[in-house]
Design a protein around this motif. Structure first.
Motif, PDB file in Angstrom:
ATOM      1  N   LEU A   1       0.829  -1.195   0.000  1.00  0.00           N
ATOM      2  CA  LEU A   1       0.000   0.000   0.000  1.00  0.00           C
ATOM      3  C   LEU A   1       0.866   1.249   0.000  1.00  0.00           C
ATOM      4  O   LEU A   1       1.919   1.273   0.627  1.00  0.00           O
ATOM      5  CB  LEU A   1      -0.873   0.023   1.256  1.00  0.00           C
ATOM      6  N   ASP A   2       0.412   2.275  -0.693  1.00  0.00           N
ATOM      7  CA  ASP A   2       1.063   3.568  -0.529  1.00  0.00           C
ATOM      8  C   ASP A   2       0.394   4.263   0.639  1.00  0.00           C
ATOM      9  O   ASP A   2      -0.574   3.767   1.219  1.00  0.00           O
ATOM     10  CB  ASP A   2       0.971   4.392  -1.823  1.00  0.00           C
ATOM     11  N   GLU A   3       0.893   5.416   0.964  1.00  0.00           N
ATOM     12  CA  GLU A   3       0.441   6.100   2.183  1.00  0.00           C
ATOM     13  C   GLU A   3      -1.054   6.402   2.133  1.00  0.00           C
ATOM     14  O   GLU A   3      -1.785   6.150   3.095  1.00  0.00           O
ATOM     15  CB  GLU A   3       1.290   7.366   2.353  1.00  0.00           C
ATOM     16  N   ALA A   4      -1.573   6.885   0.986  1.00  0.00           N
ATOM     17  CA  ALA A   4      -2.977   7.281   0.882  1.00  0.00           C
ATOM     18  C   ALA A   4      -3.895   6.060   1.020  1.00  0.00           C
ATOM     19  O   ALA A   4      -4.862   6.080   1.779  1.00  0.00           O
ATOM     20  CB  ALA A   4      -3.219   7.980  -0.451  1.00  0.00           C
ATOM     21  N   ARG A   5      -3.520   4.974   0.314  1.00  0.00           N
ATOM     22  CA  ARG A   5      -4.373   3.785   0.385  1.00  0.00           C
ATOM     23  C   ARG A   5      -4.327   3.175   1.778  1.00  0.00           C
ATOM     24  O   ARG A   5      -5.292   2.616   2.269  1.00  0.00           O
ATOM     25  CB  ARG A   5      -3.908   2.763  -0.655  1.00  0.00           C
ATOM     26  N   SER A   6      -3.163   3.288   2.422  1.00  0.00           N
ATOM     27  CA  SER A   6      -3.030   2.748   3.765  1.00  0.00           C
ATOM     28  C   SER A   6      -3.950   3.484   4.725  1.00  0.00           C
ATOM     29  O   SER A   6      -4.648   2.874   5.539  1.00  0.00           O
ATOM     30  CB  SER A   6      -1.578   2.867   4.217  1.00  0.00           C
ATOM     31  N   SER A   7      -4.002   4.810   4.601  1.00  0.00           N
ATOM     32  CA  SER A   7      -4.887   5.592   5.470  1.00  0.00           C
ATOM     33  C   SER A   7      -6.348   5.238   5.184  1.00  0.00           C
ATOM     34  O   SER A   7      -7.162   5.087   6.105  1.00  0.00           O
ATOM     35  CB  SER A   7      -4.686   7.084   5.227  1.00  0.00           C
TER      36      SER A   7
ATOM     37  N   GLU B   1     -11.443   2.493   6.760  1.00  0.00           N
ATOM     38  CA  GLU B   1     -12.519   1.542   6.457  1.00  0.00           C
ATOM     39  C   GLU B   1     -12.614   0.429   7.478  1.00  0.00           C
ATOM     40  O   GLU B   1     -13.692  -0.024   7.834  1.00  0.00           O
ATOM     41  CB  GLU B   1     -12.299   0.944   5.056  1.00  0.00           C
ATOM     42  N   TYR B   2     -11.473  -0.048   7.925  1.00  0.00           N
ATOM     43  CA  TYR B   2     -11.489  -1.244   8.771  1.00  0.00           C
ATOM     44  C   TYR B   2     -11.140  -0.960  10.213  1.00  0.00           C
ATOM     45  O   TYR B   2     -10.793  -1.856  10.955  1.00  0.00           O
ATOM     46  CB  TYR B   2     -10.552  -2.301   8.191  1.00  0.00           C
ATOM     47  N   GLN B   3     -11.289   0.302  10.615  1.00  0.00           N
ATOM     48  CA  GLN B   3     -10.842   0.640  11.962  1.00  0.00           C
ATOM     49  C   GLN B   3     -11.533  -0.178  13.040  1.00  0.00           C
ATOM     50  O   GLN B   3     -10.916  -0.502  14.051  1.00  0.00           O
ATOM     51  CB  GLN B   3     -11.059   2.124  12.215  1.00  0.00           C
ATOM     52  N   ASP B   4     -12.784  -0.542  12.815  1.00  0.00           N
ATOM     53  CA  ASP B   4     -13.526  -1.241  13.860  1.00  0.00           C
ATOM     54  C   ASP B   4     -12.967  -2.630  14.148  1.00  0.00           C
ATOM     55  O   ASP B   4     -13.116  -3.146  15.252  1.00  0.00           O
ATOM     56  CB  ASP B   4     -15.003  -1.336  13.477  1.00  0.00           C
ATOM     57  N   SER B   5     -12.341  -3.225  13.126  1.00  0.00           N
ATOM     58  CA  SER B   5     -11.843  -4.582  13.349  1.00  0.00           C
ATOM     59  C   SER B   5     -10.412  -4.625  13.867  1.00  0.00           C
ATOM     60  O   SER B   5      -9.860  -5.689  14.078  1.00  0.00           O
ATOM     61  CB  SER B   5     -11.973  -5.414  12.070  1.00  0.00           C
TER      62      SER B   5
ATOM     63  N   LEU C   1      -7.333  -4.170  16.674  1.00  0.00           N
ATOM     64  CA  LEU C   1      -7.294  -4.648  18.041  1.00  0.00           C
ATOM     65  C   LEU C   1      -7.745  -3.589  19.043  1.00  0.00           C
ATOM     66  O   LEU C   1      -8.616  -3.826  19.857  1.00  0.00           O
ATOM     67  CB  LEU C   1      -5.871  -5.122  18.360  1.00  0.00           C
ATOM     68  N   PHE C   2      -7.153  -2.437  18.975  1.00  0.00           N
ATOM     69  CA  PHE C   2      -7.592  -1.358  19.851  1.00  0.00           C
ATOM     70  C   PHE C   2      -8.371  -0.369  19.005  1.00  0.00           C
ATOM     71  O   PHE C   2      -7.858   0.168  18.043  1.00  0.00           O
ATOM     72  CB  PHE C   2      -6.381  -0.662  20.491  1.00  0.00           C
ATOM     73  N   ASN C   3      -9.603  -0.160  19.402  1.00  0.00           N
ATOM     74  CA  ASN C   3     -10.462   0.634  18.548  1.00  0.00           C
ATOM     75  C   ASN C   3     -10.211   2.126  18.739  1.00  0.00           C
ATOM     76  O   ASN C   3     -11.103   2.878  19.079  1.00  0.00           O
ATOM     77  CB  ASN C   3     -11.931   0.282  18.834  1.00  0.00           C
ATOM     78  N   GLU C   4      -8.954   2.510  18.566  1.00  0.00           N
ATOM     79  CA  GLU C   4      -8.623   3.918  18.780  1.00  0.00           C
ATOM     80  C   GLU C   4      -8.193   4.561  17.488  1.00  0.00           C
ATOM     81  O   GLU C   4      -7.679   5.675  17.470  1.00  0.00           O
ATOM     82  CB  GLU C   4      -7.475   4.041  19.793  1.00  0.00           C
ATOM     83  N   THR C   5      -8.402   3.807  16.381  1.00  0.00           N
ATOM     84  CA  THR C   5      -7.888   4.307  15.109  1.00  0.00           C
ATOM     85  C   THR C   5      -8.515   5.628  14.723  1.00  0.00           C
ATOM     86  O   THR C   5      -7.883   6.456  14.094  1.00  0.00           O
ATOM     87  CB  THR C   5      -8.102   3.293  13.989  1.00  0.00           C
ATOM     88  N   ARG C   6      -9.807   5.807  15.100  1.00  0.00           N
ATOM     89  CA  ARG C   6     -10.461   7.056  14.729  1.00  0.00           C
ATOM     90  C   ARG C   6      -9.676   8.234  15.323  1.00  0.00           C
ATOM     91  O   ARG C   6      -9.329   9.171  14.632  1.00  0.00           O
ATOM     92  CB  ARG C   6     -11.909   7.063  15.251  1.00  0.00           C
ATOM     93  N   ASP C   7      -9.337   8.067  16.622  1.00  0.00           N
ATOM     94  CA  ASP C   7      -8.557   9.125  17.270  1.00  0.00           C
ATOM     95  C   ASP C   7      -7.177   9.256  16.616  1.00  0.00           C
ATOM     96  O   ASP C   7      -6.675  10.343  16.416  1.00  0.00           O
ATOM     97  CB  ASP C   7      -8.363   8.815  18.759  1.00  0.00           C
ATOM     98  N   LEU C   8      -6.630   8.068  16.304  1.00  0.00           N
ATOM     99  CA  LEU C   8      -5.289   8.057  15.733  1.00  0.00           C
ATOM    100  C   LEU C   8      -5.250   8.806  14.413  1.00  0.00           C
ATOM    101  O   LEU C   8      -4.400   9.655  14.187  1.00  0.00           O
ATOM    102  CB  LEU C   8      -4.858   6.597  15.521  1.00  0.00           C
ATOM    103  N   ILE C   9      -6.242   8.487  13.560  1.00  0.00           N
ATOM    104  CA  ILE C   9      -6.273   9.140  12.253  1.00  0.00           C
ATOM    105  C   ILE C   9      -6.528  10.627  12.416  1.00  0.00           C
ATOM    106  O   ILE C   9      -5.912  11.457  11.758  1.00  0.00           O
ATOM    107  CB  ILE C   9      -7.327   8.480  11.343  1.00  0.00           C
ATOM    108  N   HIS C  10      -7.384  10.932  13.389  1.00  0.00           N
ATOM    109  CA  HIS C  10      -7.655  12.328  13.656  1.00  0.00           C
ATOM    110  C   HIS C  10      -6.363  13.033  14.079  1.00  0.00           C
ATOM    111  O   HIS C  10      -6.028  14.105  13.600  1.00  0.00           O
ATOM    112  CB  HIS C  10      -8.715  12.450  14.762  1.00  0.00           C
ATOM    113  N   TRP C  11      -5.605  12.305  14.918  1.00  0.00           N
ATOM    114  CA  TRP C  11      -4.369  12.866  15.426  1.00  0.00           C
ATOM    115  C   TRP C  11      -3.373  13.056  14.281  1.00  0.00           C
ATOM    116  O   TRP C  11      -2.716  14.056  14.166  1.00  0.00           O
ATOM    117  CB  TRP C  11      -3.802  11.902  16.480  1.00  0.00           C
TER     118      TRP C  11
END
Lengths: 466, 203
Positions: free
Chosen positions: A434-440, A445-449, A451-461
């Motif tokens: 994956l390149d950076e954009a596709r990785s983000s 898309e799959y943040q809910d699955s 392990l730690f459901n903090e990706t929303r905050d992480l991406i926001h950060w």
């Protein structure tokens, strides 16, 4: 018997022609300027960035002049626009005698020594002192060279070398390293050689005139020299360049010069530095030494904090200061160690001292050219279509990502026993990595699955950071 | 070097003396950072060893260089760290003085005496040993003569050969003999401890 012959077969000395590995900027061989400092479109591994390269050329002249100390340059631009390449280009153009020290901003944060000590050492590594020193050399004509390898194939080799001058003859015992370098240099009876006793460096001066009749043992441009006179061992003055830091280490009694080899130099007392500065100035006045201000390159300079910046401000004032080149890809951001925002994360007072060179994104043609150069550097062949698609990928994602795909695609190509990388190979690795954009995108898309459901905050950060 | 005479340099140097193992050992530290170390036999007052240690141009501590006496035993650098060294079958050169003359011995020279020629080269301030079979050649100076800025005299030189050893003698000039006697007198006045540790302030 045949078996025995195979067992005692002399192992070939491996010829190491290329020690350097292929790095991200190993294709850069200079700034690609002509004599009038005009940049060529494609030269010495450089492509485009004409204005910045020209600016770098002017700075290069200033460095070569050697009269100006304590100037600082900032190369600013987006990621993948050739900032490090320009710095490397400057380094390559300076030649082997001008010190060039490169470090990344984060390297100075270590538990071993304070930030300012790390910076001081970096500064002093970038100042060269050309000085005469006496060394002992052995100079003579090879009478006989005899190397015995143990029959078992393992264990130390034993070597003897007989050298002569017009007046005398001496037999030397050889260590393993010396045996290897003698075979690498293909030294044989009749050669006139010098051996530097301290470094073990061997130089072939030519073949002795007395051997001029051995036609079989010489190539087209064999040079004939006289057999040396007098004693085999001579003292000779050689001029070499050492950095101020090396002199510091040699004179730090607690560490000793052996520390240079272990790499563990520790902190150096300020009295030692002052003493050495005084000594070097004395040498310079007496004409014994010449000071060569080099270049200190700090990549990712926004990683430095306010203490480092204030240290830089002061260090640049010294007349024993190298030319400082910094690079950053940050815009207006927080200065580390403060709550203030500043352009490039650098305090205004330091910015004020800098000459700033800007780099801009590459256009399609330039991108294609860079990818082509990288393919040559990595010894990979691409079809015309593969080049086009890779260029598109570079423009839409990033140049670095596209460069990564070259070696991976080449591997895929080799696995299918192909010789040229096709579009399919590129497609395959594009799908695999994956390149950076596709990785983000994937993260979103799959943040809910995860392990730690903090990706929303992480991406926001992440987003607030960038 | 010529500005300050050797006698003055000796006088102004920092000297540490110690009597140990039947020898009078003296360490000299000169103003320029050079070090000299001498050992005299207590009974005969003969100089057994004299060695020097200099710092390199850049300030690194050098090795002890023997001027008079047997080469230093114990510290034999391994062949692998050195890379190259003279084979032990080669002639070995050493200086060993007597009361009246400077004397050099070159061992491992299995040739007849008429092969050798030894001469003084006044212009280069050195003595040259040559061999007509082109096996051995050596050019060396007499540091004592150089330090006192005395001329070299070919009449003072002689040599013999026996037991594979070439022995070269050079009669010490009057000036050197007086200086050596006076120095020894001074050294004997120094209070060195008889045995054991002495406070050695060299560093």
């Amino acid at each position: 018997s045949l078996k025995q012959m195979a067992a005692t077969k002399v192992p070939e000395v491996r010829d190491i022609t290329r020690i350097e590995r292929i790095g991200a900027h190993s294709h850069i061989r200079g700034l690609g300027l002509d004599d009038a400092l005009e940049p060529r479109q494609v030269s010495q591994g450089m492509v485009g960035q004409l204005a910045s390269r020209r600016a770098a050329g002017v700075i290069l002249e200033m460095i070569k002049d050697g009269h100006i100390a304590g100037r600082a340059v900032l190369i600013a631009g987006q990621p993948g626009t050739g900032k490090t390449a320009i710095a490397m280009g400057i380094a390559q153009s300076l030649g082997p005698d001008t010190p060039f020290t490169a470090l990344a901003g984060s390297e100075i944060f270590s538990l071993e020594m304070s930030k300012t000590e790390a910076l001081s050492q970096a500064f002093r590594k970038a100042i060269g002192v050309r000085i005469k020193e006496e060394t002992e050399i052995i100079e003579g004509e090879v009478v006989e060279i005899q190397i015995d390898r143990p029959a078992t194939g393992t264990g130390a080799k034993v070597g003897k070398l007989t050298l002569k001058t017009t007046e005398m003859e001496t037999i030397y015992d050889l260590g393993n390293k010396m045996i290897d370098s003698l075979s690498k240099e293909k030294v044989q009876a009749g050669d006139v050689i010098t051996i530097d006793k301290a470094t073990g460096k061997i130089s072939k001066l030519g073949r002795s005139f007395t051997r001029a009749r051995d036609y079989d043992a010489m190539g087209a441009q064999t040079q004939f020299v006289q057999c040396p006179e007098g004693e085999l061992q001579k003292r000779k003055e050689v001029v070499h360049t050492v950095s101020l830091h090396e002199i510091d280490v040699i004179n730090s009694r607690t560490q000793g010069f052996l520390a240079l080899f272990s790499g563990d130099t520790g902190e150096i007392k300020s009295e030692v530095r002052e003493q050495i500065n005084a000594k070097v100035c004395e040498w310079r006045e007496e004409g014994k030494a010449e000071i060569i201000p080099g270049v200190l390159f700090i990549d990712e300079v926004h990683m430095l904090d306010i203490e480092c910046f204030s240290f830089l401000n002061r260090a640049l004032e010294s007349d024993l200061s190298p030319v400082l080149i910094m690079a950053t890809n940050r815009g207006i951001t927080r200065i580390r160690g403060t709550n203030y925002q500043s352009p490039h994360g650098i305090p205004i007072d330091l910015l004020d001292r800098l000459l700033i060179i800007a780099t801009s994104p590459y256009n399609e043609k330039e991108t294609r050219q860079i990818l082509k150069i990288r393919c040559e550097e990595e010894d990979v062949e691409l079809t015309e279509e593969a080049q086009t698609i890779l260029t598109r990928i570079a423009l839409e994602t990033s140049l670095r990502y596209a460069i990564q795909l070259i070696s991976t695609a080449a591997l895929v190509c080799r696995k299918r026993k192909g010789t040229e990388v096709h579009v399919d190979d590129i497609k395959k690795v594009y799908a695999l990595f994956l390149d950076e954009a596709r990785s983000s995108q994937y993260m979103k898309e799959y943040q809910d699955s995860f392990l730690f459901n903090e990706t929303r905050d992480l991406i926001h950060w992440f987003e607030t950071c960038v | 070097m010529a500005v300050q005479s050797w006698v003055d340099m000796l006088k102004s140097s920092k000297k540490t003396a110690l009597i140990h193992d039947g020898k009078r050992k003296i360490h000299y530290l000169f103003a320029d950072g050079k070090e000299m170390s001498e050992e005299y036999d207590l009974k005969t007052d003969e100089l057994i060893i004299r060695k020097w240690r200099h710092k390199s141009t850049l300030g690194a501590q050098g090795q002890w260089q023997v001027e008079v006496g047997e080469p230093l035993a114990g510290h034999i650098p391994s062949l692998d760290s050195e890379g190259i060294k003279e084979s032990c079958s080669n002639p070995t050169f050493m200086r060993k003085d007597t009361k009246a003359s400077f004397q050099w011995r070159i061992r491992n020279l299995p040739y007849p005496k008429d092969i050798f020629s030894v001469s003084v080269e006044p212009s280069e301030r050195c003595i040259i040993i040559k061999t007509s079979n082109k096996k051995y050649y050596k050019k060396f100076s007499i540091p004592d003569i150089d330090r006192n800025q005395l001329p070299l005299d070919s009449d003072a030189l002689s040599f013999t050969h026996a037991n594979n050893t070439l022995i070269i003698s050079y009669k010490k000039p009057k000036e050197i003999l007086t200086l050596e006697q006076e120095l020894l007198k001074e050294l004997k006045k120094m209070k060195g401890t008889n045995e054991g540790d002495v406070d050695c302030k060299t560093q």
